[in-house]
Design a protein around this motif. Structure first.
Motif, PDB file in Angstrom:
ATOM      1  N   ASP A 197       0.844  -1.185  -0.084  1.00  0.00           N
ATOM      2  CA  ASP A 197       0.195  -0.042  -0.071  1.00  0.00           C
ATOM      3  C   ASP A 197       0.892   1.305   0.083  1.00  0.00           C
ATOM      4  O   ASP A 197       0.376   2.336   0.110  1.00  0.00           O
ATOM      5  N   GLY A 198       2.014   1.225  -0.294  1.00  0.00           N
ATOM      6  CA  GLY A 198       3.103   2.331  -0.421  1.00  0.00           C
ATOM      7  C   GLY A 198       2.570   2.911  -1.833  1.00  0.00           C
ATOM      8  O   GLY A 198       1.849   2.600  -2.501  1.00  0.00           O
ATOM      9  N   ASP A 199       3.398   3.940  -2.021  1.00  0.00           N
ATOM     10  CA  ASP A 199       3.283   4.855  -3.265  1.00  0.00           C
ATOM     11  C   ASP A 199       3.621   3.889  -4.435  1.00  0.00           C
ATOM     12  O   ASP A 199       4.552   3.006  -4.476  1.00  0.00           O
ATOM     13  N   PRO A 200       3.035   4.301  -5.573  1.00  0.00           N
ATOM     14  CA  PRO A 200       3.203   3.344  -6.750  1.00  0.00           C
ATOM     15  C   PRO A 200       4.459   3.037  -7.287  1.00  0.00           C
ATOM     16  O   PRO A 200       4.891   1.720  -7.446  1.00  0.00           O
ATOM     17  N   ALA A 201       5.473   4.204  -7.538  1.00  0.00           N
ATOM     18  CA  ALA A 201       6.556   3.992  -7.872  1.00  0.00           C
ATOM     19  C   ALA A 201       7.303   3.070  -6.917  1.00  0.00           C
ATOM     20  O   ALA A 201       8.502   2.221  -7.212  1.00  0.00           O
ATOM     21  N   ILE A 202       7.403   3.083  -5.491  1.00  0.00           N
ATOM     22  CA  ILE A 202       7.969   2.361  -4.582  1.00  0.00           C
ATOM     23  C   ILE A 202       7.621   1.176  -4.752  1.00  0.00           C
ATOM     24  O   ILE A 202       8.490   0.025  -4.756  1.00  0.00           O
ATOM     25  N   GLU A 203       6.512   0.644  -4.652  1.00  0.00           N
ATOM     26  CA  GLU A 203       5.885  -0.853  -4.679  1.00  0.00           C
ATOM     27  C   GLU A 203       6.384  -1.234  -6.189  1.00  0.00           C
ATOM     28  O   GLU A 203       6.539  -2.591  -6.173  1.00  0.00           O
ATOM     29  N   ALA A 204       6.192  -0.838  -7.050  1.00  0.00           N
ATOM     30  CA  ALA A 204       6.551  -1.285  -8.372  1.00  0.00           C
ATOM     31  C   ALA A 204       8.001  -1.552  -8.315  1.00  0.00           C
ATOM     32  O   ALA A 204       8.375  -2.677  -8.829  1.00  0.00           O
ATOM     33  N   ALA A 205       8.944  -0.743  -7.682  1.00  0.00           N
ATOM     34  CA  ALA A 205      10.407  -1.060  -7.754  1.00  0.00           C
ATOM     35  C   ALA A 205      10.512  -2.272  -6.787  1.00  0.00           C
ATOM     36  O   ALA A 205      11.331  -3.106  -6.927  1.00  0.00           O
ATOM     37  N   ALA A 206       9.761  -2.400  -5.718  1.00  0.00           N
ATOM     38  CA  ALA A 206       9.998  -3.522  -4.615  1.00  0.00           C
ATOM     39  C   ALA A 206       9.459  -4.898  -5.472  1.00  0.00           C
ATOM     40  O   ALA A 206      10.129  -5.933  -5.478  1.00  0.00           O
ATOM     41  N   ASP A 207       8.396  -4.727  -6.282  1.00  0.00           N
ATOM     42  CA  ASP A 207       7.959  -5.961  -7.160  1.00  0.00           C
ATOM     43  C   ASP A 207       9.204  -6.175  -8.041  1.00  0.00           C
ATOM     44  O   ASP A 207       9.444  -7.677  -7.952  1.00  0.00           O
ATOM     45  N   ARG A 208       9.890  -5.348  -8.506  1.00  0.00           N
ATOM     46  CA  ARG A 208      11.140  -5.756  -9.514  1.00  0.00           C
ATOM     47  C   ARG A 208      11.939  -6.430  -8.887  1.00  0.00           C
ATOM     48  O   ARG A 208      12.534  -7.433  -9.314  1.00  0.00           O
ATOM     49  N   VAL A 209      12.175  -5.778  -7.587  1.00  0.00           N
ATOM     50  CA  VAL A 209      13.375  -6.255  -6.859  1.00  0.00           C
ATOM     51  C   VAL A 209      13.159  -7.957  -6.321  1.00  0.00           C
ATOM     52  O   VAL A 209      14.044  -8.591  -6.525  1.00  0.00           O
ATOM     53  N   ILE A 210      11.984  -8.310  -5.806  1.00  0.00           N
ATOM     54  CA  ILE A 210      11.618  -9.404  -5.413  1.00  0.00           C
ATOM     55  C   ILE A 210      11.642 -10.480  -6.676  1.00  0.00           C
ATOM     56  O   ILE A 210      12.488 -11.582  -6.374  1.00  0.00           O
ATOM     57  N   ALA A 211      11.077 -10.076  -7.855  1.00  0.00           N
ATOM     58  CA  ALA A 211      11.461 -10.820  -9.092  1.00  0.00           C
ATOM     59  C   ALA A 211      12.789 -10.953  -9.297  1.00  0.00           C
ATOM     60  O   ALA A 211      13.316 -12.192  -9.911  1.00  0.00           O
ATOM     61  N   GLN A 212      13.690  -9.990  -9.365  1.00  0.00           N
ATOM     62  CA  GLN A 212      15.027 -10.003  -9.443  1.00  0.00           C
ATOM     63  C   GLN A 212      15.734 -11.215  -8.674  1.00  0.00           C
ATOM     64  O   GLN A 212      16.526 -11.942  -8.975  1.00  0.00           O
ATOM     65  N   ILE A 213      15.526 -10.925  -7.175  1.00  0.00           N
ATOM     66  CA  ILE A 213      16.100 -12.097  -6.321  1.00  0.00           C
ATOM     67  C   ILE A 213      15.549 -13.435  -6.785  1.00  0.00           C
ATOM     68  O   ILE A 213      16.555 -14.445  -6.664  1.00  0.00           O
ATOM     69  N   ALA A 214      14.315 -13.363  -7.102  1.00  0.00           N
ATOM     70  CA  ALA A 214      13.773 -14.785  -7.383  1.00  0.00           C
ATOM     71  C   ALA A 214      14.804 -15.580  -8.609  1.00  0.00           C
ATOM     72  O   ALA A 214      15.265 -16.663  -8.558  1.00  0.00           O
ATOM     73  N   ASP A 215      14.904 -14.557  -9.690  1.00  0.00           N
ATOM     74  CA  ASP A 215      15.442 -15.054 -10.800  1.00  0.00           C
ATOM     75  C   ASP A 215      17.050 -15.238 -10.625  1.00  0.00           C
ATOM     76  O   ASP A 215      17.358 -16.594 -11.041  1.00  0.00           O
ATOM     77  N   TRP A 216      17.720 -14.474 -10.153  1.00  0.00           N
ATOM     78  CA  TRP A 216      19.015 -14.518  -9.834  1.00  0.00           C
ATOM     79  C   TRP A 216      19.476 -15.643  -8.963  1.00  0.00           C
ATOM     80  O   TRP A 216      20.542 -16.167  -8.966  1.00  0.00           O
TER      81      TRP A 216
END
Length: 520
Positions: free
Chosen positions: A400-419
């Protein structure tokens, strides 16, 4: 000299200052704006998960040892310290769809040498020379620079320093990045040696090569963890401050430092309460202290001074409670983006953005400390260096944070998962909280939302860093990450000691003498 002292801020610098001054006989009252102590070294709990919200590396153990001995005790008595093996794990950016093989960094000269030889045959002797130089620079820094208030030039004129000027000058003139690149070719090894610049709030391209001394800490010495997390360290220092006689007040935001006749005479709280004191020590962010707690005529560092300063990086923090185990991660894990230059340009350059892909730091304390997560679950603290830019928005809980922050967090989680080869990571997250530069600004008063403090560039290090006393207001002193000696928990402990040294009239570059063990 002793009397009454008001300390502003209940982070580690404020608590350590309160403890040392109370032990010196001062009547100390500390004021912390938030409901809990700790500042950047805070704590957050939900659903059985307990997260440290800031520092997570226990380095420079001799600094902690010295502080505790000054307080008549020992680190071993106050903390349960566990050595970490490996010290940390590295995942390079994958070249294709499959994760890269992880690289475990084990502390100790022999292990470090073996790793470097494995990745770059023949590099062992070069690493020996690099770490020998790092050790010499580190010892010189501790003995001649870090404990100096720079009230005089005696420390800088010390024969031991003068003799080393031919070696020191090139280390100040060139960047850490260049220093490493001249010695090693393997990109991952270069990143292992260059990444400590981030702990200093800088990039490898802007941090002086002198800071190669940081590699002594992780490669030669080792990394420790205090069981219970860094909140256990905060609790220990707060306990010592109280036992020495200091009063620690929370929910007590300071609105103004009171100045009469050019001297600090106490503080006024937000509720209008006035607390009189003979001296004031502000460990709040220096920018906030100077521009909000003092009148314009009382400021040593006015707005125009800040216009030319580097605030260091901001950070996107993710606190993740995850179902199931994550053996792919060590206690400390680093993900290194291949395009190192672009990554740091995104953070510190003219056209900033949240890096994607990012170089990411992950702490998994639950592998060492089962008390920080429910059984069968993992606690992850994720830090992504990003621009110090509060306009990017606030974080929040459960997306429920601001969109730019939460979108970045989603990318980070996906990156951790992939790498790291954890494809179901996102589906296993039960607790999620994000913290961003806007939160650092609003919650901690951090200038421009900086996560660490003023960057350790050349013009913001050592003698060029803000001093620990106001030039405009007598009896107003400073401690914390914005002033001497700099960023990090050990530096904050030293900054507290520098306040005590100044009040004792000690202008030397030496540490304070420790009490005899029999008097502990």
């Amino acid at each position: 000299m002793s009397g009454s002292a008001a300390v502003v801020g209940g982070g580690i610098a404020g608590l350590a200052t309160a403890a040392l001054l109370a032990r010196d006989g001062w009547e100390v009252t500390l004021f912390e704006a938030r409901p809990e102590l700790g500042g950047r070294a805070g704590s957050w709990e939900r659903d059985g998960f307990r997260f440290d919200t800031g520092p997570s590396w226990y380095l420079m153990p001799e600094v902690f040892d010295h502080f505790f001995r000054l307080m008549g005790t020992t680190a071993e008595t106050e903390l349960d310290l566990v050595p970490l093996t490996p010290a940390y794990r590295v995942y390079p950016e994958p070249a294709g769809d499959a994760p890269s093989a992880p690289v475990d960094v084990v502390s100790g000269r022999d292990a470090a040498r073996a790793l470097f030889e494995e990745r770059e045959p023949g590099s062992g002797p070069q690493l020996d020379a690099y770490l020998d130089s790092a050790g010499e620079a580190y010892d010189l820094a501790v003995s001649k620079f870090l404990y100096d208030t720079y009230q005089g030039t005696a420390g800088l004129r010390d024969p031991a320093v003068v003799r080393r000027l031919p070696q020191l000058a090139p280390l100040l003139a060139r960047s850490l990045e260049r220093h490493v690149a001249q010695r090693f070719d393997d990109p991952v090894l270069r990143q292992i040696l260059g990444y400590p610049a981030v702990f200093l709030g800088a990039s490898p391209a802007t941090a002086p090569a002198l800071y190669h001394l940081m590699s002594r800490l992780d490669l030669d010495e080792g990394v420790l963890y205090p069981q219970g997390g860094f909140t256990a360290l905060i609790a220990a220092i707060a306990r010592l401050a109280k036992s020495a006689g200091a009063t620690l007040r929370t929910d007590a935001p300071v609105e103004r430092i009171l100045v009469t006749g050019g001297a600090a005479r106490g503080v006024r709280l937000a509720d209008g309460t006035v607390h009189h004191a003979d001296i004031v020590v502000s460990t709040a962010d220096l920018h906030r202290t100077e521009t909000e707690l003092l009148a314009p005529a009382e400021r040593t560092y006015p707005d125009r001074w800040w216009e030319k300063r580097n605030p260091g990086p901001g950070a996107l923090l993710l606190l993740l409670g995850v179902d199931g185990e994550l053996p792919q991660l060590a206690h400390h894990t680093l993900l290194f983006a291949a395009d190192w230059t672009e990554n740091f340009d995104d953070i510190f350059g003219a056209d900033t953005r949240i890096p994607d892909p990012a170089s990411i730091y992950i702490c998994r304390p639950s592998v060492t400390d089962p008390g920080v997560a429910p059984a069968g679950s993992e606690n992850l603290f994720v830090l992504v260096p990003m621009p110090a830019d509060p306009s990017l928005g606030h974080g929040g809980e459960d997306g429920d944070g601001d969109p730019a922050i939460e979108a970045a967090a989603d990318r980070v989680i996906a990156q951790i998962a992939d790498w790291t080869g954890t494809p179901d990571l996102a589906d296993r997250i039960r607790v999620r909280r994000t913290i961003s530069p806007a939160d650092f600004e609003s919650d901690l008063g951090a200038w421009r939302g900086g996560a660490l403090g003023l960057a350790h560039t050349l013009r913001q290090s050592a003698v060029f860093r803000p001093r620990n006393a106001s030039r405009r207001v007598d009896g107003l002193l400073y401690a914390g990450t914005s002033v001497l000696p700099g960023i990090g928990l050990p530096m904050c402990l030293i900054s507290a000691e520098l306040v005590a040294k100044r009040l004792r009239g000690d202008k030397s570059a030496a540490r304070l003498a420790e009490p005899a063990a029999s008097g502990a």
